[in-house]
Design an enzyme around this catalytic site. Structure first.
Site, PDB file in Angstrom:
ATOM      1  N   PRO A   1       0.619  -1.159   0.086  1.00 33.27           N
ATOM      2  CA  PRO A   1      -0.048   0.161  -0.151  1.00 33.27           C
ATOM      3  C   PRO A   1       0.868   1.397   0.019  1.00 33.27           C
ATOM      4  O   PRO A   1       1.879   1.342   0.828  1.00 33.27           O
ATOM      5  CB  PRO A   1      -0.798  -0.169   1.293  1.00 33.27           C
ATOM      6  CG  PRO A   1       0.382  -0.978   2.094  1.00 33.27           C
ATOM      7  CD  PRO A   1       0.853  -1.726   1.348  1.00 33.27           C
TER       8      PRO A   1
ATOM      9  N   ARG B   1      -0.661   5.125  -1.646  1.00 38.95           N
ATOM     10  CA  ARG B   1      -1.590   5.965  -1.293  1.00 38.95           C
ATOM     11  C   ARG B   1      -2.376   6.046  -0.224  1.00 38.95           C
ATOM     12  O   ARG B   1      -2.734   7.001   0.602  1.00 38.95           O
ATOM     13  CB  ARG B   1      -2.557   6.036  -2.731  1.00 38.95           C
ATOM     14  CG  ARG B   1      -3.353   7.068  -2.861  1.00 38.95           C
ATOM     15  CD  ARG B   1      -4.324   6.974  -4.091  1.00 38.95           C
ATOM     16  NE  ARG B   1      -3.676   6.551  -5.265  1.00 38.95           N
ATOM     17  CZ  ARG B   1      -3.041   7.251  -6.232  1.00 38.95           C
ATOM     18  NH1 ARG B   1      -3.186   8.541  -5.814  1.00 38.95           N
ATOM     19  NH2 ARG B   1      -2.424   7.023  -7.050  1.00 38.95           N
TER      20      ARG B   1
ATOM     21  N   CYS C   1       5.634  28.163 -17.191  1.00 39.27           N
ATOM     22  CA  CYS C   1       4.990  28.531 -18.419  1.00 39.27           C
ATOM     23  C   CYS C   1       4.768  27.235 -19.280  1.00 39.27           C
ATOM     24  O   CYS C   1       5.335  26.829 -20.180  1.00 39.27           O
ATOM     25  CB  CYS C   1       6.154  29.044 -19.178  1.00 39.27           C
ATOM     26  SG  CYS C   1       6.680  30.810 -18.215  1.00 39.27           S
TER      27      CYS C   1
END
Ligand SMILES: *Cc1c(COP(=O)(O)O)cnc(C)c1O
Length: 421
Positions: free
Chosen positions: A275, A277, A345
């Site tokens: 695991p 996340r 940008c």
């Protein structure tokens, strides 16, 4: 569940006002909650209590050493995908025998490092890698414990950029090739087959694709055992989803664990889980300051001091993050709609389009919730911006756990060729 809440009108991480961190450290900054990390590690460990199970936290989700050390103290092992991540895990005190090594492109140097360290398992992703690993191990007089990562050809739902278990994905060996590759392993003296590995993707909220992939993989384990392979382990990868917004309702860890108990019952296999996340995601936020409001004919841009180089998930996966002002909005704070963008940008440097939220003035601060996983690890110095800082909170205390580099540090790897000096 997490420990980020408004107290006295200000968003706090545990006992610390996020404004205080932003004042002291500057923005953008990631802030991680120890209590949340510990809670998630404990919930998962408890869900698998009594099983022969290795929880190998996926270092790629958040590899900060202080985060790893916190999780090591909860008994987590590690799933690493590079020699650098292996060194991170070891540096943080995670013992080698609780580390598994995944990834499609391991180099010989990385194999040597992992073999010398004595890791628990190599998750091998191709026939060519198997041959290479066997050679490297023989050169060191060692035998590498191997699980072959199989591609079960199951769609996991979720965003296509984070699906890894379909036939067209680069991950795992094609399903039909697995029996032959296990057969070949018997003839390779530097490798020993100890298990089978599968990981079908990330941010999976629905257990059914996982159940289908796991059952298919267990069918393969049985087939291989019947063919004379002494398999002792099954690695079921990571991938459990988390709520990024109120409308998300991923399966809770308890249901996930029950499903795994059901499908692995009676097989006498060590179950390895990776695991990432689900442990780190909701344990972190990124705090940024509003620089400007920029009105356009049909919208207002909220220009902030964090860019896609600091938090790439929206640009990379069109990911949603809830965005909360650090100053708690009151009933009379006007609501408005912003396009929230960074200074980079690039047109993809956009965190949210047409986001309805309370007004935040220039100089006000906002928090990107659920940024603890795949946040700081994906950051870069694009546009010559210093790498984002990271802070760990524990109760009433906080500490800088990765400082921003100075300009001199940022350019110190570069040198002028003779003809220009
Ligand atoms: C990314 C990854 C994980 C962790 O996935 P999460 O969705 O963060 O749980 C586990 N195993 C492998 C092989 C991975 O690539």
């Amino acid at each position: 569940m997490h420990h980020f809440n408004y107290e006295d009108g200000h968003l706090h991480c545990e006992g610390v006002d996020l404004n205080e961190i932003a004042d002291q450290i500057g923005t953008p900054v990631y802030v991680y909650s120890t209590a949340t990390l510990r809670r998630h590690a404990r919930v998962i460990a408890a869900a698998f209590d009594g099983m022969d199970c290795l929880i190998a936290y996926s270092v790629k989700a958040n590899g900060n050493l202080a985060v790893l050390k916190t999780l090591a103290s909860e008994g987590c092992g590690a799933d690493v995908v590079s020699g650098g991540e292996l060194k991170r895990a070891l540096t943080a005190g995670i013992p080698a025998h609780r580390i598994v090594f995944s990834g499609v492109g391991k180099t010989r140097e990385e194999m040597v490092l992992a073999l010398e360290t004595g890791i628990h398992q190599f998750n091998v992703e191709s026939g060519a890698e198997l041959i290479e690993l066997s050679e490297v191990a023989m050169g060191l007089g060692k035998v590498a414990p191997v699980a072959l990562r199989v591609n079960p050809d199951v769609a996991a739902g979720g965003h296509p950029n984070i699906s890894t278990g379909k036939a067209g994905d680069k991950f795992g060996v094609p399903w039909a090739d697995a029996p032959e590759l296990y057969h070949q392993m018997k003839a390779l003296p530097g490798v020993e087959a100890v298990g089978v590995d599968v990981h079908i993707g990330s941010q999976i909220g629905d257990l059914e694709p996982m159940r289908a992939a796991f059952k298919k993989t267990i069918g393969l384990v049985k087939f291989l055992r019947d063919a004379g392979h002494d398999l002792k382990r099954i690695d079921l990868g990571g991938g459990l989803g988390i709520p990024y917004q109120a409308s998300d309702s991923p399966a809770p860890p308890s249901d996930y664990a029950q499903m795994i108990r059901d499908v692995t019952e009676g097989l006498g296999l060590q179950v390895i889980l990776e695991p990432g996340r689900v442990i780190a995601g909701n344990a972190g936020v990124m705090v940024s300051e509003v620089l400007y409001h920029k009105p356009a004919p049909d919208r207002t841009f909220l220009i902030i001091d964090a860019g896609m180089n600091d938090l790439m998930r929206p640009a990379l996966y069109q990911a949603h993050h809830d965005i909360l002002p650090l100053a708690e909005p009151s009933a009379d704070t006007p609501r408005t709609t912003y396009d929230i963008v960074g200074p980079i940008c690039e047109s993809t440097d956009k965190f949210a389009a047409q986001r309805k939220m309370p007004e935040v003035p220039a100089g006000g601060r906002i928090a990107f919730m659920s940024s603890g996983a795949y946040g700081a690890v994906l950051s870069s110095q694009y546009n010559a911006r210093p790498l984002v800082a990271e802070v760990l909170v524990d109760g009433d205390q906080y500490a800088l756990v990765r400082r921003r580099p100075s300009f001199d540090e940022m350019i110190q790897l570069e040198q002028m060729p003779d003809w220009l000096s």
